[in-house]
Design a protein around this motif. Structure first.
Motif, short mmCIF file in Angstrom:
data_model
loop_
_atom_site.label_atom_id
_atom_site.label_comp_id
_atom_site.label_asym_id
_atom_site.label_seq_id
_atom_site.Cartn_x
_atom_site.Cartn_y
_atom_site.Cartn_z
N SER A 140 1.70 5.53 -1.65
CA SER A 140 1.12 6.80 -2.05
C SER A 140 2.22 7.69 -2.62
O SER A 140 3.33 7.73 -2.10
CB SER A 140 0.48 7.49 -0.83
OG SER A 140 -0.03 8.76 -1.16
N PHE B 245 -0.67 8.71 5.68
CA PHE B 245 -1.69 7.67 5.54
C PHE B 245 -2.76 7.88 6.61
O PHE B 245 -2.47 8.40 7.69
CB PHE B 245 -1.06 6.28 5.67
CG PHE B 245 -0.13 5.93 4.55
CD1 PHE B 245 -0.63 5.39 3.37
CD2 PHE B 245 1.24 6.14 4.67
CE1 PHE B 245 0.22 5.07 2.33
CE2 PHE B 245 2.10 5.82 3.62
CZ PHE B 245 1.59 5.29 2.45
N SER B 246 -3.99 7.46 6.30
CA SER B 246 -5.09 7.67 7.23
C SER B 246 -5.76 6.35 7.61
O SER B 246 -5.65 5.35 6.89
CB SER B 246 -6.14 8.60 6.61
OG SER B 246 -6.81 7.95 5.53
N THR C 9 -1.75 -1.36 -3.91
CA THR C 9 -2.85 -0.42 -3.74
C THR C 9 -2.27 0.98 -3.70
O THR C 9 -1.37 1.26 -2.90
CB THR C 9 -3.63 -0.70 -2.45
OG1 THR C 9 -4.19 -2.02 -2.50
CG2 THR C 9 -4.74 0.31 -2.25
N GLN D 258 -8.19 5.20 4.85
CA GLN D 258 -7.60 4.55 3.68
C GLN D 258 -7.39 3.06 3.91
O GLN D 258 -7.52 2.26 2.99
CB GLN D 258 -6.26 5.20 3.36
CG GLN D 258 -6.34 6.57 2.71
CD GLN D 258 -4.97 7.19 2.53
OE1 GLN D 258 -4.06 6.98 3.34
NE2 GLN D 258 -4.80 7.96 1.47
N LEU D 259 -7.04 2.68 5.12
CA LEU D 259 -6.66 1.30 5.41
C LEU D 259 -7.78 0.50 6.06
O LEU D 259 -7.56 -0.64 6.49
CB LEU D 259 -5.42 1.29 6.30
CG LEU D 259 -4.21 2.00 5.69
CD1 LEU D 259 -3.05 2.05 6.67
CD2 LEU D 259 -3.77 1.33 4.40
N SER E 290 -1.29 11.34 -3.93
CA SER E 290 -0.85 12.35 -2.96
C SER E 290 -0.56 13.64 -3.71
O SER E 290 -0.30 13.64 -4.92
CB SER E 290 0.40 11.87 -2.23
OG SER E 290 0.96 12.90 -1.44
N PHE F 291 -2.66 5.21 -3.48
CA PHE F 291 -3.43 6.39 -3.09
C PHE F 291 -2.71 7.63 -3.61
O PHE F 291 -1.54 7.84 -3.28
CB PHE F 291 -3.58 6.47 -1.57
CG PHE F 291 -4.42 5.37 -0.98
CD1 PHE F 291 -5.79 5.34 -1.16
CD2 PHE F 291 -3.83 4.36 -0.23
CE1 PHE F 291 -6.56 4.33 -0.62
CE2 PHE F 291 -4.58 3.35 0.31
CZ PHE F 291 -5.96 3.33 0.12
N ILE G 149 0.87 -1.18 0.00
CA ILE G 149 0.00 0.00 0.00
C ILE G 149 0.90 1.22 0.00
O ILE G 149 1.73 1.40 0.90
CB ILE G 149 -0.94 0.01 1.22
CG1 ILE G 149 -1.87 -1.20 1.18
CG2 ILE G 149 -1.75 1.30 1.26
CD1 ILE G 149 -2.76 -1.33 2.40
#
Length: 296
Positions: A50, A102-103, A70, A106-107, A74, A72, A48
């Protein structure tokens, strides 16, 4: 549920050594994923990450290599400048851009036996996120980013501001010889390991450069040798390679000492060239076997 999930930003790195200057992708996410992908696919793995959309080619390259990613988007991609002198155990560093943290959202729903958090800067992972992941699997952390305070574009070592809150939620913690002093104020590796274990960490990994590494788990110390490389070309990503090898072996059910030796031998192979680990399981085992013959 997957076996190992690595979470971390992919970076753009400028690597300066006495011999040359090169630009490449990097970060724990990058080095860890490539290392795992070169080992036998007995375990399921997911990354995962970004970065900025404009740099997403690095993600597509990982996917083409067969890695489950995965992504995300940014606003920015982390951009590091790493400068090494003749002693590759030490480096100076600048941060020229940073990515969004990361949040928890998101996970949400991600399930894994092992989570490896590749921190690059001190706000990558909040205490709330670490606590949330610890309820779902074994949490492994490379402490490096939690100790990086950025002032302007310069990086300065700083104590981990949230360590009292989060260490009891971390199962495996890796630190190098400078980081262990920053976190504990101690210089003796065994005293460092005992101090960190007293804070709730179950497996303490101390990488000590050319002096090898030390693992403390279940009340026992494991001294791991540093296998001499044929040549030292690029030390960037060695810590991430060590974590990948160690977690791979632990996820297979191997013991602490054997896992540490395999991880150290992976670093030996990686040191001999620029870029991530690109060896094989058999090559790593041969490095360990050669060392055993030499000390008999």
């Amino acid at each position: 549920m997957i076996d190992i999930c690595c979470i971390g930003h992919i970076t753009r790195d400028k690597i300066i050594t006495p011999e040359n200057t090169v630009y490449m992708n990097g970060g724990t996410a990058f080095y860890f994923a490539h290392a795992i992908n070169h080992l036998p696919h007995e375990l399921s793995f997911s990354l995962i990450t970004s970065m900025a959309e404009k740099d997403k080619e690095a993600v597509e390259d990982l996917r083409e290599a067969g890695i489950d990613v995965t992504f995300f988007p940014s606003r920015e991609t982390v951009f590091f400048e790493n400068k090494y002198g003749d002693n590759r155990d030490n480096r100076s560093q600048r941060v020229l851009a940073k990515a969004d943290p990361f949040s928890v959202g998101q996970l949400n729903g991600v399930e894994s036996r092992f989570f490896h958090l590749g921190s690059l800067l001190d706000d990558d992972f909040s205490p709330e996120l670490i606590k949330d992941l610890s309820r779902r699997g074994i949490v492994s952390v490379d402490v490096q980013g939690f100790l990086r305070k950025v002032c302007g574009d310069q990086v300065f070592p700083t104590d981990w501001k949230d360590k009292d809150e989060v260490l009891r939620h971390i199962d495996i913690l890796k630190l190098n010889e400078q980081e262990m002093v920053t976190v504990t104020g101690l210089r003796d590796p065994k005293k460092v390991a005992l101090r960190i274990a007293s804070w709730g960490v179950k497996e303490v990994l101390l990488t000590l450069g050319s002096y090898g590494s030390l693992i403390f788990a279940e009340g026992r110390f494991y001294d791991i040798p540093a296998y001499p490389p044929t040549q030292i070309v690029d030390a960037t990503g060695c810590g991430d390679t060590y974590s990948a090898g160690y977690l791979y072996c632990r996820a297979l059910g191997m013991g602490y000492g054997d896992s540490g030796r395999f991880a150290a031998a992976m670093c030996t192979q990686k040191l001999s060239h620029n870029g991530p680990f690109d060896g094989t399981f058999d090559e790593v085992e041969q490095i360990i076997a050669r060392h055993r013959k030499q000390i008999v």
